[in-house]
Scaffold this active site. Structure first.
Site, PDB file in Angstrom:
ATOM      1  N   ASP A  99       0.913  -1.303   0.012  1.00 55.50           N
ATOM      2  CA  ASP A  99      -0.013  -0.027   0.060  1.00 55.50           C
ATOM      3  C   ASP A  99       0.843   1.150   0.112  1.00 55.50           C
ATOM      4  O   ASP A  99       1.876   1.421   0.879  1.00 55.50           O
ATOM      5  CB  ASP A  99      -0.951  -0.008   1.299  1.00 55.50           C
ATOM      6  CG  ASP A  99      -1.754   1.279   1.226  1.00 55.50           C
ATOM      7  OD1 ASP A  99      -2.335   1.410   0.328  1.00 55.50           O
ATOM      8  OD2 ASP A  99      -1.752   1.896   2.169  1.00 55.50           O
ATOM      9  N   ASP A 155      -2.338   1.778   7.357  1.00 55.96           N
ATOM     10  CA  ASP A 155      -2.037   1.459   6.138  1.00 55.96           C
ATOM     11  C   ASP A 155      -1.559   0.048   6.105  1.00 55.96           C
ATOM     12  O   ASP A 155      -1.628  -0.699   5.023  1.00 55.96           O
ATOM     13  CB  ASP A 155      -0.311   2.134   6.007  1.00 55.96           C
ATOM     14  CG  ASP A 155      -0.739   3.626   5.392  1.00 55.96           C
ATOM     15  OD1 ASP A 155      -1.676   4.055   5.212  1.00 55.96           O
ATOM     16  OD2 ASP A 155       0.046   4.779   6.045  1.00 55.96           O
ATOM     17  N   GLU A 197      -1.814  -1.330  -5.390  1.00 61.48           N
ATOM     18  CA  GLU A 197      -2.778  -0.639  -5.722  1.00 61.48           C
ATOM     19  C   GLU A 197      -2.773   0.176  -6.980  1.00 61.48           C
ATOM     20  O   GLU A 197      -1.846   0.902  -7.044  1.00 61.48           O
ATOM     21  CB  GLU A 197      -3.279   0.252  -4.626  1.00 61.48           C
ATOM     22  CG  GLU A 197      -4.743   0.910  -4.431  1.00 61.48           C
ATOM     23  CD  GLU A 197      -5.168   1.555  -3.361  1.00 61.48           C
ATOM     24  OE1 GLU A 197      -6.331   1.997  -3.288  1.00 61.48           O
ATOM     25  OE2 GLU A 197      -4.205   1.752  -2.711  1.00 61.48           O
TER      26      GLU A 197
END
Length: 367
Positions: free
Chosen positions: A184, A349, A268
């Site tokens: 992330d 996170d 992502e």
């Protein structure tokens, strides 16, 4: 698959003059061809099919440099045009500047015109140039092209592009038992991983910001065009080059370690350009180099026969609890600890990285 090796070269004074002439001719031809294309389209609304040969009679100095370098200028311009008409967001081709544009040209291997030995390289129109070949290249790799570039600090590099017919490292991955990692994006530290991976803090620009500001302040006090001005300008360029090399070295080592240890990596699919433009985070986003990290990681995984999975950017990785699956309706950016009704409390996170990993696992098993 193609693989590029970048080596530093040390041309003589005469070779430097010819390289500078080649850089200038390529820039001149690119601007001239682009100008003629624009003029023709304004008159006839048609695309002009111009080639370098059409300009050599009017501009004889173009014959003094490598013809393949000029041919690649045409290919690069045609590619830029196709990209624009296919996707206008990529932007219309821009004219190249003598002072701001990158100084480089590309030549192709034709009939043995490019030769590479242990500590030197031979290029068209040039004799042998001394080269620091810091790694060996397998003999079965086939050389396709060479890109010669000059950094703002005055250093020269040759990027050798090789074509690889088969990748002996590819082994395939069983997604049922694959070792997976979720990543992330994080504003501080570049990224947070679903597993405990030790890494040093990034942000090399922030670390060298004071020194860079000091050197730029000295440059602003120099008389433009003087000897001290160019000397100080070179110091500023070296400072920028060191920051870039530190960042690239860090990202290469981290991506190599991850590619060796994991079979599947989930990231992502966020737009880094949009991220840098929102909330005035441009300097931090660019300093992290997360976009470059994804590219390095992707080709290293592909080289090993492994896989990178891009999870949709609208997937609620931050709002979803990795324990019970409950999704929060609202989550402020200032909430750095994820607290769920099921009792789960963890770093925001880290929770997102675990969710990205599990979503990638679901996507792979679902086919």
């Amino acid at each position: 698959m193609n693989m590029a090796y970048r080596f530093r070269i040390y041309p003589t004074r005469e070779q430097e003059n010819l390289l500078a002439k080649t850089f200038g001719c390529c820039r001149f031809l690119y601007n001239q061809m682009l100008s003629d294309k624009i003029r023709e389209y304004e008159v006839s609304k048609k695309m002009l099919r111009n080639t370098p040969a059409m300009y050599k009679k009017e501009y004889p100095f173009l014959k003094e440099v490598d013809a393949l370098a000029l041919a690649n200028v045409q290919l690069h311009l045609e590619k830029a045009y196709r990209n624009f008409f296919r996707d206008p967001k990529s932007g219309f081709p821009k004219f190249k500047s003598k002072h701001r544009s990158r100084k480089s040209y590309t030549t192709n291997l034709v009939n043995g015109n490019v030769q590479v030995e242990d500590y030197r390289i031979k290029l068209p129109k040039l004799t042998w140039i001394r080269m620091k070949k810091h790694r060996d290249i397998p003999e079965k790799y086939r050389l396709k092209s060479v890109t010669v570039s000059m950094e703002p600090s005055g250093k020269y590099y040759a990027s050798l592009l090789y074509e690889i017919s088969d990748c002996e490292n590819q082994t395939g991955v069983d997604y049922e038992d694959a070792k997976m990692l979720g990543i992330d994006y994080a504003m501080r530290g570049m990224a947070v991983f679903s597993e405990n991976i030790k890494k040093e803090d990034a942000g090399y620009f922030r670390k060298s910001e004071e020194r860079l500001a000091r050197e730029q302040r000295k440059l602003s006090h120099c008389e433009k065009g003087s000897r001290n001005y160019f000397r100080q300008k070179n110091r500023v360029a070296l400072c920028h080059e060191k920051i870039r090399n530190q960042r690239r070295d860090f990202l290469h080592k981290l991506s190599r370690r991850i590619a060796d240890e994991y079979d599947v990596v989930a990231v992502e699919d966020i737009d880094m350009k949009a991220m840098s433009q929102c909330m005035h985070f441009g300097k931090s986003v660019m300093d992290n180099g997360y976009g470059m990290f994804r590219e390095l990681l992707e080709y290293k995984l592909k080289w090993e026969g492994k896989k990178i999975v891009r999870v949709d950017r609208f997937f609620p990785s931050s709002k979803k609890c990795c324990k019970c699956g409950r999704v929060k309706k609202e989550l402020k950016l200032s909430d750095r600890v994820y607290i769920c009704a099921c009792g789960n409390q963890m770093d925001r996170d880290l929770n997102a990285a675990i969710n990205i990993r599990e979503e990638a696992r679901r996507m792979l098993l679902a086919g």
